[in-house]
Design an enzyme around this catalytic site. Structure first.
Site, PDB file in Angstrom:
ATOM      1  N   LEU A 157      10.405  51.639  19.462  1.00  0.00           N
ATOM      2  CA  LEU A 157      11.705  51.092  19.818  1.00  0.00           C
ATOM      3  C   LEU A 157      11.483  49.692  20.371  1.00  0.00           C
ATOM      4  O   LEU A 157      10.476  49.429  21.032  1.00  0.00           O
ATOM      5  CB  LEU A 157      12.400  51.953  20.878  1.00  0.00           C
ATOM      6  CG  LEU A 157      13.071  53.258  20.402  1.00  0.00           C
ATOM      7  CD1 LEU A 157      13.633  54.013  21.592  1.00  0.00           C
ATOM      8  CD2 LEU A 157      14.144  52.995  19.373  1.00  0.00           C
ATOM      9  N   ASP A 158      12.456  48.801  20.097  1.00  0.00           N
ATOM     10  CA  ASP A 158      12.361  47.455  20.660  1.00  0.00           C
ATOM     11  C   ASP A 158      12.303  47.531  22.182  1.00  0.00           C
ATOM     12  O   ASP A 158      12.777  48.489  22.790  1.00  0.00           O
ATOM     13  CB  ASP A 158      13.559  46.607  20.235  1.00  0.00           C
ATOM     14  CG  ASP A 158      13.733  46.600  18.720  1.00  0.00           C
ATOM     15  OD1 ASP A 158      12.720  46.828  18.033  1.00  0.00           O
ATOM     16  OD2 ASP A 158      14.866  46.387  18.262  1.00  0.00           O
ATOM     17  N   THR A 159      11.753  46.497  22.773  1.00  0.00           N
ATOM     18  CA  THR A 159      11.627  46.485  24.233  1.00  0.00           C
ATOM     19  C   THR A 159      12.975  46.606  24.915  1.00  0.00           C
ATOM     20  O   THR A 159      13.123  47.312  25.916  1.00  0.00           O
ATOM     21  CB  THR A 159      10.919  45.194  24.679  1.00  0.00           C
ATOM     22  OG1 THR A 159       9.659  45.098  24.021  1.00  0.00           O
ATOM     23  CG2 THR A 159      10.695  45.193  26.176  1.00  0.00           C
TER      24      THR A 159
END
Length: 360
Positions: free
Chosen positions: A224-226
């Site tokens: 998942l993106d930050t």
């Protein structure tokens, strides 16, 4: 007239053997009858019975000093007037052992009988394997077998005591595969700002910080993106993790995105048909508007791809940049009301649903 058996204080004279002599000295009558020997006083008892003490021993220590009492050094009995038996040499012992082996070399070996029925079979009992996998007590697992809800290698098990090999046999309960080995499965609600790696060389908060107390090494399923929140799976089952992220198996992920409107009706159709990105077309499996408050829209996007920033890039290309993004489901595993930053273990049913999703 006072009796001679009492003293001036009125108490009886209990001075033992010396009482008669004291009374004779004080003027009383002397009893010439022979007195029966009473129990000797502690200071008059002798403990060195059994012979005179040797020169190296002190008088009065007795048998305790010579090892006769409990706790003292024990002495082996001597034979032949104090002479000890000569010790046998190691060579003699070796020759004796070799003669014993030669004597019993021609005798047939006897096999001892099994101590319990069925011990010659290999594997573990099915109810024991199910209990270890978390399906309840052995008695509860036996009831699952009686209800014909358990199958091994595609066949329904109807009898108790069947032995299986957890490493080779495929065991299912209610059609869902049982993780019989020491596999672990977790779901984490990743907060925003956490890096989707198990270790971060820059010291940023990462997924590994949530599983530092686990004995086995876990790894994350996908990324998942930050700045993206939501569900992410952690496991030590390599094959399952590989299939869940491979596009061939088409495991769907569900996202909720906050965007600014107004939102035309044809946006959903355009996303489902496909949007051209710099690394190829990207298509959504499903799109719908969940909520609208003025110009603020909350939309749901479902897709089976896992390319980097795929949802953000698709909506941005359609003209609606994402303000906030949350992944609410990974395949059949939903985030539900799990709080941000909380880690929970998946149930046996959820693990079975994941395995069924990818054909395990």
């Amino acid at each position: 007239m006072r009796s001679s058996g009492r003293n001036s204080s009125g108490r009886g004279d209990y001075r033992g053997a010396g009482g008669g002599a004291a009374r004779s000295r004080s003027g009383g009558q002397r009893d010439d009858k022979p007195k029966r020997a009473g129990k000797p006083r502690p200071e008059e008892r002798r403990y060195d019975v059994g012979g005179p003490a040797s020169e190296g021993q002190k008088k009065g220590r007795g048998a305790a000093a010579r090892g006769g009492a409990k706790g003292g050094p024990k002495q082996s009995p001597q034979r032949g007037g104090g002479r000890t038996a000569p010790a046998r040499s190691r060579e003699y012992e070796a020759r004796a052992e070799e003669r014993n082996r030669e004597r019993h070399a021609d005798k047939p070996r006897t096999s001892t009988p099994r101590t319990f029925p069925g011990a010659e079979q290999e594997g573990e009992r099915l109810q024991k394997v199910l209990a270890r996998a978390g399906y309840g007590s052995r008695r509860a697992c036996e009831e699952l077998i009686d209800q014909a809800r358990v199958e091994v290698n595609g066949e329904i098990v109807t009898e108790q005591g069947l032995r299986v090999d957890p490493a080779k046999d495929v065991i299912k309960v209610d059609g869902l595969t049982v993780a019989t080995q020491s596999y672990q499965f977790f779901a984490l609600n990743k907060p925003a700002g956490v890096v989707s790696t198990m270790e971060d060389p820059d010291g940023r908060q990462c997924l590994g910080d949530y599983v530092t107390n686990r004995e086995t090494r876990l790894f994350h399923v996908g990324r998942l993106d930050t700045e993206t929140e939501g569900i992410i799976l952690l496991t030590n089952h390599g094959e399952l993790a590989h299939r869940l992220t491979h596009p061939k198996y088409g495991v769907k992920k569900t996202y909720l995105a906050a965007v600014q409107g107004p939102l035309p009706r044809e946006v959903g159709k355009r996303l489902r048909e496909g949007i051209q990105l710099e690394d190829g077309y990207a298509r959504a499996d499903h799109f719908r508007v969940v909520e609208q408050i003025g110009k603020n829209y909350l939309v749901e996007v479902v897709l089976h791809e896992g390319r980097k920033h795929i949802v953000r890039r698709m909506l941005a290309e359609a003209g609606f940049p994402v303000d906030k993004l949350v992944r609410t489901a990974f395949g059949p595993i939903a985030l539900g009301d799990q709080k941000s930053g909380w880690l929970r273990r998946l149930s046996n049913t959820e693990v079975g649903m994941l395995m069924k999703e990818v054909g395990l």
